[in-house]
Design an enzyme around this catalytic site. Sequence first.
Site, short mmCIF file in Angstrom:
data_model
loop_
_atom_site.label_atom_id
_atom_site.label_comp_id
_atom_site.label_asym_id
_atom_site.label_seq_id
_atom_site.Cartn_x
_atom_site.Cartn_y
_atom_site.Cartn_z
N HIS A 66 0.71 5.38 1.14
CA HIS A 66 -0.01 6.41 1.88
C HIS A 66 -0.08 7.70 1.07
O HIS A 66 0.91 8.10 0.43
CB HIS A 66 0.69 6.70 3.21
CG HIS A 66 0.72 5.53 4.14
ND1 HIS A 66 -0.21 5.37 5.15
CD2 HIS A 66 1.56 4.47 4.23
CE1 HIS A 66 0.07 4.26 5.82
NE2 HIS A 66 1.13 3.69 5.28
N HIS A 72 0.84 -1.19 0.00
CA HIS A 72 0.00 0.00 0.00
C HIS A 72 0.87 1.24 0.00
O HIS A 72 2.03 1.21 0.43
CB HIS A 72 -0.95 0.01 1.21
CG HIS A 72 -0.23 0.07 2.52
ND1 HIS A 72 0.37 -1.03 3.10
CD2 HIS A 72 0.02 1.11 3.37
CE1 HIS A 72 0.93 -0.68 4.24
NE2 HIS A 72 0.74 0.62 4.43
#
Length: 216
Positions: free
Chosen positions: A152, A150
């Site tokens: 941010h 992932h």
Amino acid sequence: MDRRSLIRNTIFSSALIAGTSSISFAQQCLKLKTPQQPEGPFYPVIDQIDKDADLIQIDGAKKIALGEIVIVQGILTDQNCKPVTGALVEIWQACASGRYNHPSDPNTAPIDPDFQYWGKAITDSKGQYRFRTIKPGSYPAGDGWIRPAHIHFKVSALGYIELITQMYFLGDQLNDKDLILQRLKKSDQKKVIVDFLVVENVPHPVGTFDIQIEKI
């Protein structure tokens, strides 16, 4: 323009053109409304000399970061689907080993000295932004919990509510078990899970992550 900048700009421009959908952006935008997600504990606290939109190579270095190189791009709009110009888009992430460049990260995986970890882009007159980075590694976040790949995001602009969210990779088997991603309803999960596609004349997979922020 130096060779690094020339290559980067060529890749970004080609990716943005090639990533245009057959469905009008206005139609997609009406359903966008990017969900907020936690900032997490690893927002950068150590300043960097190089904070540009190319995270795979630190300015002045000869080596590039380890890992799979990807292009992340998108259009930033407001709740009325109008492009937001001059907004600051920040990204930060783990390197290919799953380690953050942060003093509080307990992960014992190796740091990548050739990875930038944190980058910034300013949206253009059409609300467009783009980064060149690597697909981050997964890492343990608790007992039996491994976070999927992932990135941010923090998006801010004068007159708008700051948005903090996270972007995920389609096909990652860890997505279905991630405690943060699974807090979102299914329709919102689809908005933050991105498919990375092979695009003609672009040497790296391209993922389009369109973002919506709200006016104050």
